[in-house]
Design a protein around this motif. Structure first.
Motif, PDB file in Angstrom:
ATOM      1  N   ALA A 161       0.836  -1.207   0.000  1.00 18.34           N
ATOM      2  CA  ALA A 161       0.000   0.000   0.000  1.00 18.34           C
ATOM      3  C   ALA A 161       0.859   1.240   0.000  1.00 18.34           C
ATOM      4  O   ALA A 161       0.582   2.229  -0.694  1.00 18.34           O
ATOM      5  CB  ALA A 161      -0.942  -0.021   1.222  1.00 18.34           C
ATOM      6  N   GLU A 162       1.967   1.199   0.822  1.00 19.20           N
ATOM      7  CA  GLU A 162       2.858   2.342   0.876  1.00 19.20           C
ATOM      8  C   GLU A 162       3.538   2.563  -0.485  1.00 19.20           C
ATOM      9  O   GLU A 162       3.672   3.699  -0.957  1.00 19.20           O
ATOM     10  CB  GLU A 162       3.904   2.129   1.966  1.00 19.20           C
ATOM     11  N   VAL A 211       1.691   9.132  -5.751  1.00 20.17           N
ATOM     12  CA  VAL A 211       2.187  10.492  -5.494  1.00 20.17           C
ATOM     13  C   VAL A 211       3.127  10.921  -6.623  1.00 20.17           C
ATOM     14  O   VAL A 211       3.062  12.039  -7.124  1.00 20.17           O
ATOM     15  CB  VAL A 211       2.880  10.569  -4.119  1.00 20.17           C
ATOM     16  N   LYS A 212       4.023   9.989  -7.017  1.00 22.77           N
ATOM     17  CA  LYS A 212       4.954  10.299  -8.101  1.00 22.77           C
ATOM     18  C   LYS A 212       4.205  10.599  -9.405  1.00 22.77           C
ATOM     19  O   LYS A 212       4.534  11.539 -10.137  1.00 22.77           O
ATOM     20  CB  LYS A 212       5.935   9.155  -8.316  1.00 22.77           C
ATOM     21  N   GLU A 213       3.185   9.750  -9.673  1.00 26.46           N
ATOM     22  CA  GLU A 213       2.423   9.966 -10.903  1.00 26.46           C
ATOM     23  C   GLU A 213       1.695  11.309 -10.855  1.00 26.46           C
ATOM     24  O   GLU A 213       1.625  12.038 -11.853  1.00 26.46           O
ATOM     25  CB  GLU A 213       1.426   8.829 -11.120  1.00 26.46           C
ATOM     26  N   GLN A 257       2.584  13.953  -9.085  1.00 17.16           N
ATOM     27  CA  GLN A 257       3.581  15.017  -9.253  1.00 17.16           C
ATOM     28  C   GLN A 257       4.043  15.120 -10.705  1.00 17.16           C
ATOM     29  O   GLN A 257       4.250  16.227 -11.220  1.00 17.16           O
ATOM     30  CB  GLN A 257       4.773  14.755  -8.320  1.00 17.16           C
ATOM     31  N   ALA A 258       4.202  13.934 -11.339  1.00 19.96           N
ATOM     32  CA  ALA A 258       4.595  13.952 -12.754  1.00 19.96           C
ATOM     33  C   ALA A 258       3.521  14.623 -13.609  1.00 19.96           C
ATOM     34  O   ALA A 258       3.815  15.391 -14.532  1.00 19.96           O
ATOM     35  CB  ALA A 258       4.849  12.531 -13.249  1.00 19.96           C
ATOM     36  N   ALA A 259       2.240  14.327 -13.279  1.00 22.28           N
ATOM     37  CA  ALA A 259       1.141  14.948 -14.024  1.00 22.28           C
ATOM     38  C   ALA A 259       1.146  16.455 -13.817  1.00 22.28           C
ATOM     39  O   ALA A 259       0.928  17.232 -14.760  1.00 22.28           O
ATOM     40  CB  ALA A 259      -0.198  14.344 -13.579  1.00 22.28           C
ATOM     41  N   ILE A 260       1.408  16.852 -12.545  1.00 27.00           N
ATOM     42  CA  ILE A 260       1.479  18.294 -12.255  1.00 27.00           C
ATOM     43  C   ILE A 260       2.607  18.927 -13.049  1.00 27.00           C
ATOM     44  O   ILE A 260       2.455  20.013 -13.627  1.00 27.00           O
ATOM     45  CB  ILE A 260       1.661  18.525 -10.743  1.00 27.00           C
ATOM     46  N   ARG A 261       3.761  18.236 -13.099  1.00 26.80           N
ATOM     47  CA  ARG A 261       4.888  18.784 -13.849  1.00 26.80           C
ATOM     48  C   ARG A 261       4.560  18.870 -15.335  1.00 26.80           C
ATOM     49  O   ARG A 261       4.928  19.839 -16.012  1.00 26.80           O
ATOM     50  CB  ARG A 261       6.136  17.912 -13.634  1.00 26.80           C
ATOM     51  N   ARG A 262       3.860  17.863 -15.846  1.00 28.92           N
ATOM     52  CA  ARG A 262       3.500  17.902 -17.261  1.00 28.92           C
ATOM     53  C   ARG A 262       2.543  19.059 -17.549  1.00 28.92           C
ATOM     54  O   ARG A 262       2.690  19.769 -18.554  1.00 28.92           O
ATOM     55  CB  ARG A 262       2.860  16.563 -17.680  1.00 28.92           C
ATOM     56  N   VAL A 263       1.569  19.225 -16.673  1.00 30.34           N
ATOM     57  CA  VAL A 263       0.617  20.329 -16.864  1.00 30.34           C
ATOM     58  C   VAL A 263       1.347  21.663 -16.807  1.00 30.34           C
ATOM     59  O   VAL A 263       1.120  22.568 -17.614  1.00 30.34           O
ATOM     60  CB  VAL A 263      -0.492  20.256 -15.796  1.00 30.34           C
TER      61      VAL A 263
END
Length: 418
Positions: free
Chosen positions: A21-22, A29-31, A33-39
């Motif tokens: 689960a962790e 979280v990484k995905e 953050q990656a999505a945020i970075r892509r946006v």
């Protein structure tokens, strides 16, 4: 023992599940953050594109404004150049009033004034074409009685055949009656069309006759006008050969009317011929000083976006106007003497001046600038291509204004004048 082992297995599975689960949480979280970075990256790329487009539009706007300014400046400079060229041409024409006539033969061949009659083509040739006859309306096709063939054999067949014959004859009679009606109707249509054609053709012929009479009348008028003009030319030629006053004055008027002056400095001439002395008294009226431009040059100033002009020095304006006055006087004498090949005119007394408002009275007044009298034998010996007009006038003892630009009159007393 078995129970402790079972509990240990459950605890192990729980730890594995917690680790999974962790790990999934960290992956999520990484995905995220990656999505945020892509946006964010896409947003920055879009902002860069918008900034580039804005810079391109601004650069295009500035370039267009620059080109428009340059085109405007070029147009204004071209206008200035055209104005200065026109000014130079005007000054050149005024400064060379005498030279402009020396290369021209001022003699007028009166025979060249004759005219020939020129008739335009008849302008109603359309009326010369007959109106086409109406299209013939044919008669309707005449009906034909069609009887059935005779029967063979039985009585009843004969009865039916007789009935058929009666029906055929009845149909034929009806068709024949209808045919007669149509035939009469078409005959009436033909008669109406023919009558309309005859009426239109009659109107065309009448109009053609009127138009030909009108055209012939115009031709007769032209011929009479040309004949009258040519008779006047013949009379002028004959009278000029005898040196009559009217013929000499008319010939001189024709010569001087042919003299081309610049539009900024038009001269008007009038004359009278004295047959007892063979002297022509001539008066020349020229424009006043204000007719000559006072502009030295035109220039365009970018800072004010205006075309301005500089004024000629007063001395230059005075010299140009005085020079024009002197040249017109010599030119007028030259043109008359040169055109008079028969030597009918032995001398000319000329007075030249302008009309202006008298500041003392507010009335139109005449100011003489030059008065001169010269014999033909004296004047024709001059080489006008080499003379200074004022010096020539002085040589002829002419009365000359000392300052025509300021409308100072010449002392014309003692000089033969009109």
């Amino acid at each position: 023992m078995a129970r402790r082992g079972f509990l240990a297995e459950i605890q192990r599975q729980a730890r594995v599940a917690a680790r999974d689960a962790e790990r999934q949480k960290r992956v999520a979280v990484k995905e995220h953050q990656a999505a945020i970075r892509r946006v964010e990256k896409a947003r920055k790329a879009e902002e860069r594109q918008r900034a580039q487009a804005a810079r391109a539009r601004e650069a295009a706007r500035k370039q267009a404004e620059k080109e428009a300014r340059e085109a405007h400046v070029a147009a204004m400079q071209a206008e200035v150049e055209e104005l200065n060229l026109g000014l130079a041409e005007t000054y050149d024409e005024i400064d060379n009033l005498l030279a402009a006539t020396l290369g021209v033969d001022d003699y007028v061949d009166l025979e060249s004034l004759r005219r020939e009659v020129e008739h335009p083509p008849f302008d109603r040739a359309d009326l010369e074409q007959a109106i086409p006859a109406p299209v013939l309306i044919p008669d309707p096709e005449e009906p034909v009685l069609e009887t059935p063939p005779p029967p063979r054999g039985f009585f009843r067949r004969k009865q039916r055949h007789a009935a058929r014959i009666a029906a055929a004859e009845s149909a034929y009679a009806n068709a024949r009656a209808e045919w007669e009606v149509q035939k009469e109707s078409r005959q009436a249509q033909r008669e109406i069309a023919q009558a309309e054609h005859q009426r239109a053709e009659s109107e065309r012929a009448e109009m053609l006759e009127r138009e030909r009479a009108r055209y012939q009348s115009e031709c007769d008028e032209r011929e009479a006008e040309v004949a009258e003009h040519n008779l006047a030319v013949d009379t002028l030629i004959a009278n000029l050969a005898y040196g009559t006053v009217e013929a000499v004055q008319e010939y001189v008027s024709i010569v001087l009317a042919n003299s081309v002056y610049p539009k900024q400095f038009m001269a008007e001439h009038s004359c009278e011929f004295e047959p007892s002395t063979a002297e022509l008294r001539m008066r020349v009226l020229i424009p006043g000083p204000s007719s000559v431009p006072a502009v030295k040059a035109f220039k365009y100033t970018r800072s004010t976006d205006q075309i301005t002009s500089t004024t000629l020095p007063k001395r230059s304006m005075k010299e140009r106007y005085a020079g024009a006055v002197h040249q017109v006087a010599i030119r007028s004498l030259h043109e008359v003497f040169e055109a008079d090949r028969r030597g009918l005119i032995k001398a000319i007394s000329l007075e030249l001046g302008t009309e202006t408002i008298d500041p003392a009275t507010g009335q139109m007044t005449y100011v003489p600038f030059i008065a001169v009298a010269v014999e033909r034998a004296t004047f024709v010996e001059f080489d006008l291509s080499e003379v200074v007009p004022l010096a020539t006038l002085t040589h002829l003892n002419a009365a000359v204004s000392k300052n025509p630009y300021d409308l100072v009159a010449a002392n014309t007393g003692g000089v033969r004048k009109r």
